[in-house]
Design an enzyme around this catalytic site. Structure first.
Site, PDB file in Angstrom:
ATOM      1  N   GLY A 274       0.785  -1.229   0.000  1.00  0.00           N
ATOM      2  CA  GLY A 274       0.000   0.000   0.000  1.00  0.00           C
ATOM      3  C   GLY A 274       0.816   1.278   0.000  1.00  0.00           C
ATOM      4  N   ILE A 275       0.543   2.129   0.967  1.00  0.00           N
ATOM      5  CA  ILE A 275       1.180   3.453   1.033  1.00  0.00           C
ATOM      6  C   ILE A 275       2.693   3.320   1.206  1.00  0.00           C
ATOM      7  CG2 ILE A 275       1.366   5.536   2.461  1.00  0.00           C
ATOM      8  CD1 ILE A 275      -1.708   5.202   3.009  1.00  0.00           C
TER       9      ILE A 275
ATOM     10  N   ASP B 149       9.330  -7.582  12.854  1.00  0.00           N
ATOM     11  CA  ASP B 149       8.012  -7.268  13.410  1.00  0.00           C
ATOM     12  C   ASP B 149       8.198  -6.060  14.320  1.00  0.00           C
ATOM     13  OD1 ASP B 149       5.712  -7.006  14.900  1.00  0.00           O
ATOM     14  OD2 ASP B 149       5.413  -9.168  15.114  1.00  0.00           O
TER      15      ASP B 149
ATOM     16  N   ARG C 217     -17.435   5.050  12.597  1.00  0.00           N
ATOM     17  CA  ARG C 217     -17.402   5.599  13.953  1.00  0.00           C
ATOM     18  C   ARG C 217     -16.931   4.587  14.994  1.00  0.00           C
ATOM     19  NH1 ARG C 217     -22.569   9.502  14.976  1.00  0.00           N
ATOM     20  NH2 ARG C 217     -22.323  10.757  13.118  1.00  0.00           N
TER      21      ARG C 217
ATOM     22  N   TYR D  53      -8.175   2.332  16.773  1.00  0.00           N
ATOM     23  CA  TYR D  53      -7.376   2.856  15.658  1.00  0.00           C
ATOM     24  C   TYR D  53      -7.227   4.376  15.774  1.00  0.00           C
ATOM     25  CZ  TYR D  53      -5.914   3.895  10.884  1.00  0.00           C
ATOM     26  OH  TYR D  53      -5.215   4.343   9.798  1.00  0.00           O
TER      27      TYR D  53
ATOM     28  N   LYS E 221      -3.777   6.544  16.469  1.00  0.00           N
ATOM     29  CA  LYS E 221      -3.248   7.490  15.489  1.00  0.00           C
ATOM     30  C   LYS E 221      -3.185   8.923  16.047  1.00  0.00           C
ATOM     31  CE  LYS E 221      -2.364   4.832  11.965  1.00  0.00           C
ATOM     32  NZ  LYS E 221      -1.005   4.713  11.422  1.00  0.00           N
TER      33      LYS E 221
ATOM     34  N   ASP F 117      -6.916   3.793  -1.250  1.00  0.00           N
ATOM     35  CA  ASP F 117      -7.167   2.472  -1.820  1.00  0.00           C
ATOM     36  C   ASP F 117      -5.927   1.582  -1.669  1.00  0.00           C
ATOM     37  OD1 ASP F 117      -8.288   0.424  -3.154  1.00  0.00           O
ATOM     38  OD2 ASP F 117      -8.221   1.353  -5.140  1.00  0.00           O
TER      39      ASP F 117
ATOM     40  N   PRO G 161      -4.510  -2.438   0.462  1.00  0.00           N
ATOM     41  CA  PRO G 161      -5.044  -3.691   1.046  1.00  0.00           C
ATOM     42  C   PRO G 161      -5.465  -3.576   2.521  1.00  0.00           C
ATOM     43  CG  PRO G 161      -3.006  -4.094  -0.168  1.00  0.00           C
ATOM     44  CD  PRO G 161      -3.145  -2.590  -0.042  1.00  0.00           C
TER      45      PRO G 161
ATOM     46  N   ARG H 165     -12.647  -5.221   1.869  1.00  0.00           N
ATOM     47  CA  ARG H 165     -14.011  -4.708   2.068  1.00  0.00           C
ATOM     48  C   ARG H 165     -14.305  -3.669   0.983  1.00  0.00           C
ATOM     49  NH1 ARG H 165     -14.901  -3.473   8.464  1.00  0.00           N
ATOM     50  NH2 ARG H 165     -13.222  -4.823   9.137  1.00  0.00           N
TER      51      ARG H 165
HETATM   52  N1  LIG Z   1      -5.303   3.071   3.518  1.00  0.00           N
HETATM   53  C1  LIG Z   1      -5.918   4.033   4.194  1.00  0.00           C
HETATM   54  O1  LIG Z   1      -7.075   4.377   3.923  1.00  0.00           O
HETATM   55  C2  LIG Z   1      -5.194   4.747   5.297  1.00  0.00           C
HETATM   56  C3  LIG Z   1      -5.793   5.925   5.806  1.00  0.00           C
HETATM   57  C4  LIG Z   1      -5.146   6.604   6.837  1.00  0.00           C
HETATM   58  C5  LIG Z   1      -3.950   6.123   7.346  1.00  0.00           C
HETATM   59  N2  LIG Z   1      -3.409   4.977   6.839  1.00  0.00           N
HETATM   60  C6  LIG Z   1      -2.154   4.512   7.430  1.00  0.00           C
HETATM   61  O2  LIG Z   1      -1.176   4.333   6.430  1.00  0.00           O
HETATM   62  C7  LIG Z   1      -0.262   3.302   6.821  1.00  0.00           C
HETATM   63  C8  LIG Z   1      -0.135   2.298   5.694  1.00  0.00           C
HETATM   64  O3  LIG Z   1      -1.413   1.720   5.466  1.00  0.00           O
HETATM   65  P1  LIG Z   1      -1.803   0.956   4.119  1.00  0.00           P
HETATM   66  O4  LIG Z   1      -3.164   1.377   3.779  1.00  0.00           O
HETATM   67  O5  LIG Z   1      -0.703   1.089   3.135  1.00  0.00           O
HETATM   68  O6  LIG Z   1      -1.886  -0.547   4.689  1.00  0.00           O
HETATM   69  P2  LIG Z   1      -1.392  -1.960   4.121  1.00  0.00           P
HETATM   70  O7  LIG Z   1      -1.414  -1.978   2.645  1.00  0.00           O
HETATM   71  O8  LIG Z   1      -2.184  -2.970   4.867  1.00  0.00           O
HETATM   72  O9  LIG Z   1       0.130  -2.007   4.608  1.00  0.00           O
HETATM   73  C9  LIG Z   1       0.439  -2.114   5.962  1.00  0.00           C
HETATM   74  C10 LIG Z   1       1.933  -2.288   6.108  1.00  0.00           C
HETATM   75  O10 LIG Z   1       2.250  -2.355   7.509  1.00  0.00           O
HETATM   76  C11 LIG Z   1       3.139  -3.443   7.716  1.00  0.00           C
HETATM   77  N3  LIG Z   1       2.966  -3.978   9.064  1.00  0.00           N
HETATM   78  C12 LIG Z   1       1.811  -4.163   9.753  1.00  0.00           C
HETATM   79  N4  LIG Z   1       2.075  -4.708  10.956  1.00  0.00           N
HETATM   80  C13 LIG Z   1       3.419  -4.842  11.026  1.00  0.00           C
HETATM   81  C14 LIG Z   1       4.309  -5.351  12.016  1.00  0.00           C
HETATM   82  N5  LIG Z   1       3.860  -5.813  13.203  1.00  0.00           N
HETATM   83  N6  LIG Z   1       5.631  -5.350  11.759  1.00  0.00           N
HETATM   84  C15 LIG Z   1       6.102  -4.900  10.566  1.00  0.00           C
HETATM   85  N7  LIG Z   1       5.321  -4.404   9.598  1.00  0.00           N
HETATM   86  C16 LIG Z   1       3.998  -4.389   9.829  1.00  0.00           C
HETATM   87  C17 LIG Z   1       2.775  -4.465   6.643  1.00  0.00           C
HETATM   88  O11 LIG Z   1       3.927  -5.262   6.382  1.00  0.00           O
HETATM   89  P3  LIG Z   1       3.904  -6.888   6.269  1.00  0.00           P
HETATM   90  O12 LIG Z   1       2.611  -7.296   5.690  1.00  0.00           O
HETATM   91  O13 LIG Z   1       5.102  -7.198   5.431  1.00  0.00           O
HETATM   92  O14 LIG Z   1       4.085  -7.311   7.676  1.00  0.00           O
HETATM   93  C18 LIG Z   1       2.464  -3.560   5.465  1.00  0.00           C
HETATM   94  O15 LIG Z   1       3.649  -3.248   4.764  1.00  0.00           O
HETATM   95  C19 LIG Z   1      -0.835   2.698   8.117  1.00  0.00           C
HETATM   96  O16 LIG Z   1      -0.152   3.253   9.227  1.00  0.00           O
HETATM   97  C20 LIG Z   1      -2.282   3.147   8.093  1.00  0.00           C
HETATM   98  O17 LIG Z   1      -2.839   3.237   9.383  1.00  0.00           O
HETATM   99  C21 LIG Z   1      -4.005   4.287   5.825  1.00  0.00           C
END
Ligand SMILES: NC(=O)c1ccc[n+]([C@@H]2O[C@H](COP(=O)([O-])OP(=O)(O)OC[C@H]3O[C@@H](n4cnc5c(N)ncnc54)[C@H](OP(=O)(O)O)[C@@H]3O)[C@@H](O)[C@H]2O)c1
Length: 245
Positions: free
Chosen positions: A17-18, A62, A151, A156, A160, A189, A191, A196
């Site tokens: 993702g991001i 981790d 809500r 989470y 944050k 957008d 994973p 969902r």
């Molecule tokens: N997508 C959104 O709508 C959204 C909105 C606001 C904020 N954010 C924030 O943006 C950030 C990235 O989110 P995303 O949407 O890109 O999610 P994502 O695609 O699910 O990616 C999450 C990443 O976090 C890593 N991760 C999770 N638990 C970990 C652990 N215990 N140790 C090491 N790595 C871990 C995963 O790595 P592995 O799978 O390799 O462990 C994966 O690379 C998050 O902090 C999220 O809260 C996302």
């Protein structure tokens, strides 16, 4: 010439993702990237890309665990002469009704989303100070009292919000040496929502679409580059205007 030429950078959550988009954008801007995650296979495409091979390594860790961070710290100190940038992006998302919240979930969410940011910062601040580097923490508009993603994201949103406060105190206390900024994405957008259907959210976004991972990555490039050299303690929303509603 790239905006981040030769900048040694750690990106947590760099496998998806991001975070993965941040890894790609930083590599395109000339950075040397240590991509941290648990599942190397998710960055196989980047690791086999000849353009990046000498500038990208994957480190399995981790980051919700103390020893996950200490082994990364030891590795970086052993193998790199300096560290310029830390991007704390790893995170997990959960929604639960209040009556279903458990201590185990509290531990998992706060250790992953909040403690990781605090203890990664503690581990790497000395190196970042030496390099006069900078940090970007990825929080969420959920940490800013904006709950368009639901809500029930009690844990989470709280995890944050803590990241925002922590980032601003670090910005204040280390202003002489290390810039610290925080990005708050809106619904993006990736994973994280476990397949969902989140398309309904776009109706609540003034710009009419979900965010893309690259929208956040471009903001991270800017904040970590010299273009932002007078910016610290900022909270940058990347949400198509969602937090205005
Ligand atoms: N997508 C959104 O709508 C959204 C909105 C606001 C904020 N954010 C924030 O943006 C950030 C990235 O989110 P995303 O949407 O890109 O999610 P994502 O695609 O699910 O990616 C999450 C990443 O976090 C890593 N991760 C999770 N638990 C970990 C652990 N215990 N140790 C090491 N790595 C871990 C995963 O790595 P592995 O799978 O390799 O462990 C994966 O690379 C998050 O902090 C999220 O809260 C996302």
């Amino acid at each position: 010439m790239g905006k981040l030429d030769n900048k040694t950078t750690i990106v947590t959550g760099g496998t998806s993702g991001i975070g993965k988009s941040i890894v790609k954008h930083f590599l395109s801007e000339g950075a040397q990237v240590i991509c941290v995650g648990r599942d190397k296979s998710k960055v196989g495409d980047l690791l086999s890309n000849k353009d990046y091979e000498s500038r990208l390594i994957f480190f399995e860790s981790d980051i919700s665990k103390e020893d996950g961070i200490s082994k990364l710290e030891a590795y970086v100190k052993r193998n790199y002469s300096h560290l310029d940038i830390l991007v704390n992006c790893a995170g997990i998302w959960h929604t639960h009704r209040l009556e279903d919240v458990t201590y185990d979930e509290f531990d998992l969410i706060f250790k992953t989303n909040t403690a990781s940011v605090i203890f990664m910062t503690k581990a790497f601040m000395p190196l970042l100070k030496e390099a006069r580097g900078n940090i970007v923490n990825v929080s969420s508009i959920g940490g800013l009292e904006r709950h368009i993603a639901g809500r029930s994201q009690y844990l989470y949103a709280a995890s944050k919000a803590a990241v925002i406060q922590f980032s601003q105190l670090c910005a204040l206390n280390y202003a002489d040496d290390v810039r610290v900024n925080c990005i708050c994405p809106g619904p993006t957008d990736t994973p994280i929502y476990l397949n969902r259907d989140f398309s309904w959210v776009k109706d609540q976004i003034p710009m009419g679409r979900l965010g893309k991972a690259g929208d956040v990555a471009k903001a991270a490039v800017f904040l970590c580059s010299d273009d932002a050299d007078y910016i610290t303690g900022s909270i940058v929303t990347v949400d198509g205007g969602a937090s205005l509603k």
